[in-house]
Design a protein around this motif. Sequence first.
Motif, mmCIF file in Angstrom:
data_model
loop_
_atom_site.group_PDB
_atom_site.id
_atom_site.type_symbol
_atom_site.label_atom_id
_atom_site.label_comp_id
_atom_site.label_asym_id
_atom_site.label_seq_id
_atom_site.Cartn_x
_atom_site.Cartn_y
_atom_site.Cartn_z
ATOM 1 N N ARG A 3 31.486 55.420 57.374
ATOM 2 C CA ARG A 3 32.751 55.426 58.246
ATOM 3 C C ARG A 3 32.802 54.419 59.107
ATOM 4 O O ARG A 3 33.884 54.258 59.633
ATOM 5 N N ARG A 4 31.760 53.935 59.544
ATOM 6 C CA ARG A 4 31.723 52.827 60.588
ATOM 7 C C ARG A 4 32.207 51.455 60.057
ATOM 8 O O ARG A 4 32.400 50.315 60.745
ATOM 9 N N ILE A 5 32.204 51.365 58.512
ATOM 10 C CA ILE A 5 32.719 50.109 57.834
ATOM 11 C C ILE A 5 33.967 49.466 58.525
ATOM 12 O O ILE A 5 34.966 50.325 58.273
ATOM 13 N N ARG A 6 34.143 48.460 58.933
ATOM 14 C CA ARG A 6 35.599 48.021 59.336
ATOM 15 C C ARG A 6 35.702 46.700 58.859
ATOM 16 O O ARG A 6 36.686 46.051 58.714
ATOM 17 N N ALA A 7 34.697 45.937 57.985
ATOM 18 C CA ALA A 7 34.908 44.463 57.850
ATOM 19 C C ALA A 7 34.161 44.389 56.432
ATOM 20 O O ALA A 7 32.949 45.134 56.460
ATOM 21 N N LEU A 8 34.216 43.360 55.631
ATOM 22 C CA LEU A 8 33.468 43.291 54.481
ATOM 23 C C LEU A 8 33.179 41.814 54.056
ATOM 24 O O LEU A 8 33.690 41.031 54.341
ATOM 25 N N LEU A 9 31.898 41.828 53.571
ATOM 26 C CA LEU A 9 31.388 40.136 53.153
ATOM 27 C C LEU A 9 31.403 40.524 51.449
ATOM 28 O O LEU A 9 30.719 41.312 51.158
ATOM 29 N N ILE A 10 32.146 39.682 50.725
ATOM 30 C CA ILE A 10 32.087 39.906 49.419
ATOM 31 C C ILE A 10 31.655 38.740 48.413
ATOM 32 O O ILE A 10 32.100 38.039 48.462
ATOM 33 N N ASP A 11 30.527 39.188 47.633
ATOM 34 C CA ASP A 11 30.269 38.244 46.781
ATOM 35 C C ASP A 11 31.078 37.983 45.420
ATOM 36 O O ASP A 11 31.942 38.680 45.729
ATOM 37 N N LEU A 12 31.109 36.864 44.725
ATOM 38 C CA LEU A 12 31.913 36.630 44.027
ATOM 39 C C LEU A 12 31.478 36.789 42.330
ATOM 40 O O LEU A 12 31.936 37.683 41.856
ATOM 41 N N SER A 13 30.558 35.997 41.974
ATOM 42 C CA SER A 13 29.990 35.823 40.494
ATOM 43 C C SER A 13 29.252 37.297 40.591
ATOM 44 O O SER A 13 28.177 37.477 41.246
ATOM 45 N N GLY A 14 29.711 38.032 39.557
ATOM 46 C CA GLY A 14 29.120 39.554 39.373
ATOM 47 C C GLY A 14 29.610 40.229 40.064
ATOM 48 O O GLY A 14 29.379 41.466 39.535
ATOM 49 N N THR A 15 30.221 40.201 41.116
ATOM 50 C CA THR A 15 30.781 41.028 41.678
ATOM 51 C C THR A 15 32.565 41.432 41.557
ATOM 52 O O THR A 15 33.066 42.321 41.322
ATOM 53 N N LEU A 16 33.412 40.296 41.600
ATOM 54 C CA LEU A 16 34.627 40.080 41.378
ATOM 55 C C LEU A 16 34.842 39.525 39.771
ATOM 56 O O LEU A 16 35.854 39.823 39.065
ATOM 57 N N HIS A 17 34.120 38.806 39.232
ATOM 58 C CA HIS A 17 33.948 38.107 37.939
ATOM 59 C C HIS A 17 32.659 37.777 37.317
ATOM 60 O O HIS A 17 31.792 37.725 38.035
ATOM 61 N N VAL A 18 32.898 37.549 36.048
ATOM 62 C CA VAL A 18 31.613 37.076 35.203
ATOM 63 C C VAL A 18 32.236 35.992 34.374
ATOM 64 O O VAL A 18 33.121 35.894 33.608
ATOM 65 N N GLY A 19 31.740 34.584 34.944
ATOM 66 C CA GLY A 19 32.368 33.493 34.317
ATOM 67 C C GLY A 19 33.783 33.251 34.708
ATOM 68 O O GLY A 19 34.130 33.432 35.752
ATOM 69 N N ALA A 20 34.855 33.028 33.649
ATOM 70 C CA ALA A 20 36.252 32.995 33.700
ATOM 71 C C ALA A 20 36.849 34.573 33.861
ATOM 72 O O ALA A 20 37.843 34.539 34.010
ATOM 73 N N ASP A 21 36.361 35.437 33.501
ATOM 74 C CA ASP A 21 36.738 36.915 33.167
ATOM 75 C C ASP A 21 36.470 37.775 34.621
ATOM 76 O O ASP A 21 35.592 37.997 34.977
ATOM 77 N N PRO A 22 37.523 38.109 35.123
ATOM 78 C CA PRO A 22 37.880 39.138 36.273
ATOM 79 C C PRO A 22 36.995 40.291 35.802
ATOM 80 O O PRO A 22 37.259 40.926 34.631
ATOM 81 N N ILE A 23 36.441 41.201 36.780
ATOM 82 C CA ILE A 23 35.781 42.385 36.483
ATOM 83 C C ILE A 23 36.951 43.472 36.643
ATOM 84 O O ILE A 23 37.723 43.259 37.474
ATOM 85 N N ALA A 24 36.924 44.350 35.865
ATOM 86 C CA ALA A 24 38.248 45.322 35.959
ATOM 87 C C ALA A 24 38.212 46.003 37.232
ATOM 88 O O ALA A 24 37.646 46.302 37.659
#
Length: 294
Positions: A3-24
């Motif tokens: 519950r202390r989490i207030r901000a995020l660092l977000i990886d891209l490849s493999g977390t948001l997309h794989v190649g040109a395809d977005p992750i569902a």
Amino acid sequence: MNRRIRALLIDLSGTLHVGADPIAGAARAIQRLRDHKIPFRFCSNTSKESTNDLLKRLRDAGFIVHEDELFTSLNAMKRLLTERGIKRPLLLLSPSALDDFKDLSDEDNSAQDHDAVVVGLAPNSFTYNTLNQAFRILSSSNGQRPIPLLTTHRARYVRSSSGELSLGPGPFVTTLEVGVGDGCKAEIVGKPARAFFEVCLRDLGVGRKRDISDEDGQRDGEELKADHVAIIGDDIEADLGGGALELGLNRILVKTGKYRKGDEMKAGITPPDSVYESIAEIVDALLEEKGKSM
């Protein structure tokens, strides 16, 4: 979800997309963070394409991404070369990534007075002749200050859009270290280097008092601290190791991208703070914890 989490660092490849395809569900998850004013930055070890090409690919995949939110190992590398006055590096980078280094690039990489070797994810550069050239440069100090070996990251493998695993730059960096010997050790400029995370955290406002002008609209004046920030990634070592541990970030592993069953239980690896199926599930849990679920 902590519950202390207030901000995020977000990886891209493999977390948001794989190649040109977005992750569902990933694009909607990012939009939900914006809608609820949860501060975040994208931090990526992607080193196969220039900043412009990466932004275009993400936007084509349906993500809203602003350039000032994007922190990549290529950006960090360029900044480091400038700070250290390195002007003639041998750049083992892809043609796209070289666009970010136009003022430093030697078109045929044939100069004999290179003052550093830079390694990114550049499959066409990992030939015997090119690696041998890098080896000779790194071995040519002649008792003077060693020529630095710099790498955007040293992931052992990456996952392609076909779903298959492919070698990352790590094994080739290790080849150069072993070949040169004499204590040759590559300096990692991207994740999980502490300095890379510190740049991202400063931009998020870690160490700064919060007020109504801040992204999340909080008035409480509480200082945003490193342990209020979570790093989300699919690689237990390259995303969640090193500086993430040293700085006390919340480390969240997703089971997408290069994740393989049991990664979170590998011997010699500090387990993540939590494991989720996807970033969509993480955002669901975060917003539910904060009472903001849509």
